[in-house]
Design a protein around this motif. Structure first.
Motif, PDB file in Angstrom:
ATOM      1  N   ALA A 236      18.094 -10.763 -10.055  1.00  0.00           N
ATOM      2  CA  ALA A 236      17.331  -9.629  -8.450  1.00  0.00           C
ATOM      3  C   ALA A 236      17.107  -8.644  -9.070  1.00  0.00           C
ATOM      4  N   GLY A 237      17.756  -7.728  -9.995  1.00  0.00           N
ATOM      5  CA  GLY A 237      17.585  -6.472 -10.342  1.00  0.00           C
ATOM      6  C   GLY A 237      16.122  -6.239 -10.420  1.00  0.00           C
ATOM      7  N   LEU A 238      16.009  -6.898 -11.830  1.00  0.00           N
ATOM      8  CA  LEU A 238      14.321  -7.490 -12.898  1.00  0.00           C
ATOM      9  C   LEU A 238      13.484  -7.519 -11.380  1.00  0.00           C
ATOM     10  N   THR A 239      13.903  -8.190 -10.802  1.00  0.00           N
ATOM     11  CA  THR A 239      12.652  -8.851 -10.283  1.00  0.00           C
ATOM     12  C   THR A 239      12.595  -7.659  -8.443  1.00  0.00           C
ATOM     13  N   LEU A 240      13.058  -7.136  -8.150  1.00  0.00           N
ATOM     14  CA  LEU A 240      13.395  -6.254  -7.304  1.00  0.00           C
ATOM     15  C   LEU A 240      12.415  -5.106  -7.678  1.00  0.00           C
ATOM     16  N   SER A 241      12.743  -3.886  -8.681  1.00  0.00           N
ATOM     17  CA  SER A 241      11.756  -3.719  -9.366  1.00  0.00           C
ATOM     18  C   SER A 241      10.494  -3.581  -9.875  1.00  0.00           C
ATOM     19  N   LEU A 242      10.377  -5.150 -10.967  1.00  0.00           N
ATOM     20  CA  LEU A 242       9.239  -5.283 -10.686  1.00  0.00           C
ATOM     21  C   LEU A 242       8.202  -5.768  -9.775  1.00  0.00           C
ATOM     22  N   LEU A 243       8.343  -6.373  -9.365  1.00  0.00           N
ATOM     23  CA  LEU A 243       7.719  -7.121  -8.281  1.00  0.00           C
ATOM     24  C   LEU A 243       6.813  -6.054  -7.471  1.00  0.00           C
ATOM     25  N   PRO A 244       7.228  -5.130  -6.865  1.00  0.00           N
ATOM     26  CA  PRO A 244       6.918  -3.554  -6.089  1.00  0.00           C
ATOM     27  C   PRO A 244       5.802  -2.801  -7.167  1.00  0.00           C
ATOM     28  N   LEU A 245       6.305  -2.630  -8.521  1.00  0.00           N
ATOM     29  CA  LEU A 245       5.720  -1.837  -9.216  1.00  0.00           C
ATOM     30  C   LEU A 245       4.492  -2.892  -9.673  1.00  0.00           C
ATOM     31  N   LEU A 246       3.918  -3.670 -10.292  1.00  0.00           N
ATOM     32  CA  LEU A 246       3.245  -4.578 -10.259  1.00  0.00           C
ATOM     33  C   LEU A 246       2.001  -3.696  -9.219  1.00  0.00           C
ATOM     34  N   VAL A 247       2.635  -4.551  -7.494  1.00  0.00           N
ATOM     35  CA  VAL A 247       1.323  -4.577  -7.132  1.00  0.00           C
ATOM     36  C   VAL A 247       0.497  -3.157  -6.459  1.00  0.00           C
ATOM     37  N   ALA A 248       1.876  -2.244  -7.258  1.00  0.00           N
ATOM     38  CA  ALA A 248       1.209  -0.902  -6.741  1.00  0.00           C
ATOM     39  C   ALA A 248       0.340  -0.578  -7.800  1.00  0.00           C
ATOM     40  N   THR A 249       0.770  -1.482  -9.678  1.00  0.00           N
ATOM     41  CA  THR A 249      -0.171  -1.003 -10.827  1.00  0.00           C
ATOM     42  C   THR A 249      -1.246  -1.375 -10.348  1.00  0.00           C
ATOM     43  N   THR A 250      -1.389  -2.789 -10.162  1.00  0.00           N
ATOM     44  CA  THR A 250      -2.564  -3.495 -10.168  1.00  0.00           C
ATOM     45  C   THR A 250      -3.826  -3.523  -9.021  1.00  0.00           C
ATOM     46  N   ILE A 251      -2.974  -3.828  -7.370  1.00  0.00           N
ATOM     47  CA  ILE A 251      -3.626  -4.027  -6.328  1.00  0.00           C
ATOM     48  C   ILE A 251      -4.049  -1.991  -5.836  1.00  0.00           C
ATOM     49  N   GLY A 252      -2.972  -1.814  -5.979  1.00  0.00           N
ATOM     50  CA  GLY A 252      -3.427   0.006  -5.601  1.00  0.00           C
ATOM     51  C   GLY A 252      -3.949   0.455  -6.416  1.00  0.00           C
TER      52      GLY A 252
END
Length: 265
Positions: A99-115
């Protein structure tokens, strides 16, 4: 800038002869690590070649579903590695770590790739998989340090913890100093690394891009993005993992249900 220069397999094999130096050190000081060193190098080589072949296929396929499955595998293997290296039982602690790895990884992937980077398509494996690998890879050691320090504190400072409980403190309040110390120690390496990046060290991603022919300023921009993302990933994943781990590890009365695994027994 020039295109990346390929390395001939024969030249790479000859270069690997530099391993004779640490093997000589092992023999001189009788370290007893020759076998483990050989096995580690062979495993690393096989794993990297297989992953390289798979990533070539993955980049060509570029499927959203397969990319998500691959990310899930990376997270599960990473969480399992953290628990194993911390000498703690995998169950139930693997769940808060996932849970810790998932909840921290996914928003950062969205921010770096999409944003920020904005690849086409947005789930482009050429960007998603390496970014996730760097973020997860750098998070493992910090989570290991955090968990080891947390449960070491519960063992070594047991009287302090139990005294706080006996005086009416809640388990969460009594363990708060241990949590603080664990988080500080887990973030110390990345803080030291950031403070010396550019002067003492040239990070791997930046060096790799420059060797691949990228403009140094473009490489620096990517490195800044990665370093900031890694720091955020470490901070968030460690906090979520510790908080959720305590939920599984503590009873309502404050008894600690999780202990270190004695690998010598």
């Amino acid at each position: 800038m020039n295109n990346v220069l390929d390395i001939d397999w024969l030249k790479l094999a000859l270069f690997s002869l530099i391993l004779l130096v640490p093997l000589a050190i092992n023999a001189r000081y009788k370290l007893g690590i020759a076998k483990s060193t050989t096995i580690s190098v062979i495993r690393m080589t096989i794993q990297l070649v297989l992953v390289g072949m798979y990533l070539e296929y993955l980049f060509q396929l570029n499927s959203l579903v397969i990319n998500i499955v691959w990310l899930a595998i990376m997270i599960i293997v990473g969480a399992s590695s953290i628990v194993g290296k911390a000498n703690l039982p995998k169950y139930p602690l693997i769940f808060p770590l996932i849970a810790g790895l998932t909840l921290s990884l996914l928003p950062l992937l969205v921010a770096t790739t999409i944003g920020l980077i904005r690849p086409v398509p947005f789930y482009n494996a050429q960007y998603i998989i390496p970014l996730a690998g760097m973020l997860l890879g750098n998070s493992l050691s910090s989570n290991i340090i955090a968990l080891q320090n947390l449960f070491t504190a519960f063992e070594q400072r047991k009287s302090e913890y139990e005294a706080a409980i006996s005086l009416g403190a809640t388990p969460k309040y009594a363990s708060f100093p241990f949590v603080q110390d664990a988080i500080r120690k887990s973030l110390a390496p990345i803080l030291a690394s950031m403070a010396t990046t550019g002067l003492v060290t040239l990070p791997g991603m930046m060096t790799g891009q420059i060797l691949a022919g990228a403009n140094p300023m473009i490489a620096i921009k990517y490195q800044l993005v990665i370093m900031l993302a890694i720091f955020v990933m470490l901070s968030v994943s460690v906090v979520i993992s510790i908080e959720m781990t305590l939920h599984y590890a503590q009873t309502k009365e404050g008894r600690i249900k999780v202990k270190f695994i004695n690998k010598n027994s």
